[in-house]
Design a protein around this motif. Sequence first.
Motif, short mmCIF file in Angstrom:
data_model
loop_
_atom_site.label_atom_id
_atom_site.label_comp_id
_atom_site.label_asym_id
_atom_site.label_seq_id
_atom_site.Cartn_x
_atom_site.Cartn_y
_atom_site.Cartn_z
N LEU A 218 38.18 -5.91 -62.52
CA LEU A 218 39.72 -4.95 -60.96
C LEU A 218 38.74 -5.40 -60.31
CD1 LEU A 218 41.29 -2.79 -63.49
CD2 LEU A 218 42.40 -4.28 -62.85
N MET A 219 37.24 -4.49 -60.29
CA MET A 219 36.33 -4.63 -59.22
C MET A 219 36.46 -5.62 -58.32
SD MET A 219 34.82 -1.51 -58.08
CE MET A 219 33.86 -0.63 -58.97
N ASP A 220 36.57 -6.83 -58.75
CA ASP A 220 36.07 -7.50 -58.58
C ASP A 220 37.71 -8.75 -57.28
OD1 ASP A 220 34.08 -8.44 -58.80
OD2 ASP A 220 34.12 -9.75 -60.78
N ASP A 221 38.96 -8.00 -57.60
CA ASP A 221 39.81 -8.25 -57.03
C ASP A 221 40.60 -6.84 -56.55
OD1 ASP A 221 41.97 -9.00 -57.69
OD2 ASP A 221 43.00 -7.35 -58.98
N ASN B 157 42.80 1.56 -51.43
CA ASN B 157 41.58 0.67 -51.49
C ASN B 157 40.52 1.61 -52.07
OD1 ASN B 157 42.67 -2.11 -50.74
ND2 ASN B 157 42.15 -2.18 -49.31
N ALA B 158 40.66 2.76 -51.05
CA ALA B 158 39.98 3.75 -50.91
C ALA B 158 39.93 4.60 -52.71
CB ALA B 158 39.70 4.83 -49.99
N LYS B 159 41.45 5.46 -52.60
CA LYS B 159 41.70 5.26 -53.70
C LYS B 159 41.42 4.82 -55.08
CE LYS B 159 45.82 7.37 -56.38
NZ LYS B 159 47.07 7.61 -56.12
N THR B 160 41.54 3.67 -55.09
CA THR B 160 41.34 2.36 -56.08
C THR B 160 39.66 2.53 -56.41
OG1 THR B 160 43.60 1.27 -55.73
CG2 THR B 160 41.89 0.34 -57.46
N LEU B 161 39.05 2.58 -54.91
CA LEU B 161 38.30 1.95 -55.58
C LEU B 161 37.25 3.04 -56.85
CD1 LEU B 161 35.03 0.92 -55.28
CD2 LEU B 161 35.23 1.52 -53.08
N PHE B 162 37.48 4.82 -55.75
CA PHE B 162 36.96 5.71 -56.48
C PHE B 162 37.94 5.89 -58.14
CE2 PHE B 162 38.04 10.71 -57.65
CZ PHE B 162 37.56 11.32 -57.60
N GLN B 163 38.45 5.41 -58.07
CA GLN B 163 39.21 5.45 -59.79
C GLN B 163 38.00 4.74 -60.73
OE1 GLN B 163 43.25 4.75 -59.11
NE2 GLN B 163 44.27 7.13 -59.45
N LEU B 164 38.57 3.43 -60.02
CA LEU B 164 37.25 2.47 -60.69
C LEU B 164 35.80 2.66 -60.97
CD1 LEU B 164 38.62 -1.36 -59.70
CD2 LEU B 164 38.57 0.30 -61.60
N SER B 165 35.08 3.67 -59.45
CA SER B 165 33.79 4.48 -59.87
C SER B 165 34.12 5.24 -60.97
CB SER B 165 33.40 4.07 -58.62
OG SER B 165 33.84 3.61 -57.17
N SER B 166 34.63 6.17 -61.13
CA SER B 166 35.01 6.75 -61.91
C SER B 166 35.22 6.62 -63.43
CB SER B 166 36.13 7.73 -61.55
OG SER B 166 36.11 8.65 -60.83
N ALA B 167 35.81 5.73 -63.43
CA ALA B 167 35.80 4.93 -65.25
C ALA B 167 34.55 4.27 -65.20
CB ALA B 167 36.65 3.64 -64.40
N MET B 168 34.12 2.88 -64.53
CA MET B 168 32.73 2.64 -64.90
C MET B 168 31.87 4.21 -64.81
SD MET B 168 32.81 -0.42 -64.20
CE MET B 168 31.77 -1.03 -64.06
N LYS B 169 31.46 5.36 -63.95
CA LYS B 169 30.43 5.90 -64.38
C LYS B 169 30.94 6.37 -66.49
CE LYS B 169 29.46 10.46 -63.09
NZ LYS B 169 30.17 11.75 -62.55
N ASN B 170 32.17 6.27 -66.48
CA ASN B 170 32.59 6.89 -67.77
C ASN B 170 32.30 6.18 -68.72
OD1 ASN B 170 33.66 9.24 -67.20
ND2 ASN B 170 35.40 8.95 -66.82
N LEU B 171 32.20 4.86 -68.77
CA LEU B 171 31.18 3.15 -69.03
C LEU B 171 30.54 3.30 -69.80
CD1 LEU B 171 34.64 1.19 -68.36
CD2 LEU B 171 34.43 1.92 -70.75
#
Length: 199
Positions: free
Chosen positions: A109-112, A152-166
């Motif tokens: 998703l981050m690559d996308d 895009n900023a919202k998606t980036l924030f959500q993905l960053s949060s997901a990555m942090k949790n992972l």
Amino acid sequence: MTAKQPDWEAIERAYRAGALSIRTIAERFGVSDTAIRKKAKALNWARDLSDQVRKEVRSKLVRGEVRNHQGANCEPDAEIIEEAAEEGAQVVRSHRRDIRKATSLANLLMDDLLTTIKHREEIEDEIERDTADDQSGFRRSAMLGAVSLPSNAKTLFQLSSAMKNLQVLERTAFGLDDKEQSKDADELSQLMDELSKEA
């Protein structure tokens, strides 16, 4: 017809292992947690093997394979530790597989997102051409909104949060943080549940 009697020997082993909550043991063996507490108090059962179980779980995970069952020659405590450690090791291995899958998905998703950001102007031009006959403008607006900077900023924030949790989950599952090593399988499952709600 006589009701089936609880397997108190198995209940004692699970209780002494300390890997499962009393409520979970009660559900597993079809008795009330109150009955287990009363029996444990009457017979002086101690939940004294949990530290040894955790050590053995870590040992199993490091070795990468399960020790052959040693049969009747095992000490009773060693058998309890072995059984509970094997169950714990299976849970952690399962969490590790799930975390790897979730991390791979987050990376895709981050690559996308990166591709979308790099080609946003081209995508916007294509949307304008594709929606030229959109009289209401609703379709065009929705499509442009999906690739806009705020989106895009919202998606980036959500993905960053997901990555942090992972990353927290992965470090926990692999025992890389001393402060995290005391977390049991229930806490790890709770983190996985929270992550799935955010996704």
